[in-house]
Write an enzyme that holds these catalytic residues in place. Structure first.
Site, PDB file in Angstrom:
ATOM      1  N   CYS A 277       0.820  -1.213  -0.162  1.00  0.00           N
ATOM      2  CA  CYS A 277      -0.003  -0.074  -0.018  1.00  0.00           C
ATOM      3  C   CYS A 277       0.769   1.268   0.075  1.00  0.00           C
ATOM      4  O   CYS A 277       1.431   1.748  -1.082  1.00  0.00           O
ATOM      5  CB  CYS A 277      -0.944   0.097   1.208  1.00  0.00           C
ATOM      6  SG  CYS A 277      -2.360   1.188   1.001  1.00  0.00           S
TER       7      CYS A 277
ATOM      8  N   HIS B 295      -3.853  -4.777   0.044  1.00  0.00           N
ATOM      9  CA  HIS B 295      -3.705  -5.470   1.343  1.00  0.00           C
ATOM     10  C   HIS B 295      -3.752  -7.058   1.191  1.00  0.00           C
ATOM     11  O   HIS B 295      -4.760  -7.529   1.535  1.00  0.00           O
ATOM     12  CB  HIS B 295      -4.656  -4.893   2.412  1.00  0.00           C
ATOM     13  CG  HIS B 295      -4.481  -3.467   2.571  1.00  0.00           C
ATOM     14  ND1 HIS B 295      -4.168  -3.039   4.211  1.00  0.00           N
ATOM     15  CD2 HIS B 295      -4.219  -2.328   1.811  1.00  0.00           C
ATOM     16  CE1 HIS B 295      -3.991  -1.724   3.876  1.00  0.00           C
ATOM     17  NE2 HIS B 295      -4.205  -1.354   2.754  1.00  0.00           N
TER      18      HIS B 295
ATOM     19  N   GLU C 156      -2.692  -9.077   3.268  1.00  0.00           N
ATOM     20  CA  GLU C 156      -3.125  -9.586   4.686  1.00  0.00           C
ATOM     21  C   GLU C 156      -4.651  -9.885   4.791  1.00  0.00           C
ATOM     22  O   GLU C 156      -5.203 -10.625   5.601  1.00  0.00           O
ATOM     23  CB  GLU C 156      -2.404  -8.852   5.647  1.00  0.00           C
ATOM     24  CG  GLU C 156      -3.063  -7.580   6.069  1.00  0.00           C
ATOM     25  CD  GLU C 156      -2.924  -6.357   4.978  1.00  0.00           C
ATOM     26  OE1 GLU C 156      -3.661  -5.569   5.101  1.00  0.00           O
ATOM     27  OE2 GLU C 156      -1.915  -6.644   4.292  1.00  0.00           O
TER      28      GLU C 156
END
Length: 374
Positions: A252, A344, A346
């Protein structure tokens, strides 16, 4: 009252803390994951509108927090749940908003606000409740327009850890990774540790020499809020460590800073990418991934050709791009061990299509260590 910079007003009910808050109005499209959104440091300085109409039914818990507090400047929902119904819930959403001092608004048509922002672009906004709701219309609008613009803001010092700390590797250890905390999420640190890294989390003021003294196997730049054009120190730090041949992975904000370090520009998107349903193409596999996003800025790099880094780091390709608007979503350096993605991977609360990128990072570090040994 929710007041937008262009004078548009939406009347609703006070939600969470009462008072006044100012920030950039953005929308998030996830039907779930509001707790992860609220506690994501990337949302610092932003008033988040949830497009899903019913928010709060699963409550709040301590296990799913992405940081130690709620970071959003304000929160807007259409219909807050009156009942918390989840076996993992420890508190209600409105209680956490009130305890965190987060001024919110409910009972507004958040999809109408979203459609407006989708046409007019993200803009300054304010929520006024309690005594502040009685302020005059022009006074509220003047306060909104006098608020800080996201352009030119460096918010890293607000969200970064004040002190260094380490999360030990889990399973077979492969090395250590220095994580520059620009607003890192807990799930990111956990995924790195699960790949066998001792995760050394560092304040955003850490210098290149201090990182070199740690002798990490790799460097990681986290997600975070603010304008990448206002983070010259972090760009220079990255350039220095790339020239010292330290493998790098950025997520990001870390993608935008890699772009700047390589010599590309960045620009502000009209309304940004947010939510958990953005389609991104991984050009190395041809696979389309549904991904989680929160970014208002992007890297200006050519997506259809391999280009040369203006800063002397060799060839660079755009590894991923958004299929909605062709925005750059990933960079891959072909002559140095560095890559990054804008979204993202994750993806706490999902989706998890891009979780493989942590494995790709582990493989990069191992390959680089093998090359050095040879």
């Amino acid at each position: 009252m929710l007041v937008l910079e262009d004078g548009t007003r939406f009347e609703g009910h006070g939600y969470g803390a009462l008072g006044r808050t100012l920030g950039e109005a953005v929308f998030a499209t996830g039907m779930t994951g509001y707790q992860e959104t609220l506690t994501d440091p990337s949302y610092a300085g932003q008033i988040v509108l949830m497009t899903a109409p019913h928010i709060g039914n699963t409550g709040m818990n301590d296990a799913d927090k992405e940081s130690g507090r709620i970071w959003v400047a304000g929160f807007a929902v259409r219909e807050p749940s009156r009942v918390v119904s989840n076996f993992r819930a420890q508190r209600s959403l409105d209680d956490d908003l009130a305890d965190g001092g987060v001024v919110g608004i409910s009972g507004i048509d958040t999809r109408a606000v979203t459609r407006h922002l989708r046409s007019a672009g993200a803009m300054k906004a304010g929520i006024f409740s309690g005594a502040d709701a009685a302020l005059g219309t022009l006074e509220q609008l003047d306060l909104v327009r006098a608020g800080a613009d996201m352009r030119g803001q460096n918010l890293s010092s607000i969200v970064s850890t004040p002190e260094q700390y380490t999360i030990p590797a889990r399973g077979e250890r492969v090395g250590s990774v220095a994580v520059l905390d620009l607003g890192v999420k807990t799930s990111t640190l956990n995924y790195l540790a699960e790949r066998g890294f001792d995760v050394i989390v560092l304040p955003e003021t850490t210098t290149a020499d201090q990182i070199t003294e740690l002798n990490p196997s790799a460097l990681f730049y986290s997600n975070g809020p603010g304008d990448p054009a206002a983070s010259d120190e972090h760009v220079e730090l990255l350039r220095t460590l790339l020239r010292r041949d330290v493998p790098y992975f950025g997520i990001c904000f870390g993608n935008q800073l890699l772009g700047r370090a390589l010599g590309y520009g960045t620009y502000k998107l009209p309304f940004g990418h947010r939510g958990i349903n953005q389609p991104v193409l991984d050009r190395s596999t041809g696979r389309v991934e549904i991904t989680a996003h929160n970014h208002g800025f992007a890297v200006d790099a050519p997506i259809d050709e391999i280009s040369e880094s203006a800063e002397g780091f060799g060839r660079v390709e755009v590894s991923h791009y958004d299929l909605n608007d062709n925005v750059v979503e990933g960079l891959n350096c072909l002559d140095i061990p560095a890559f990054s993605v804008q979204y993202h991977p994750e993806s706490a609360a999902g989706p998890h299509d891009a979780n493989y990128l942590f494995d790709r990072f582990r493989d990069l570090v191992l390959a680089h260590a093998t090359k050095d040994n040879d």
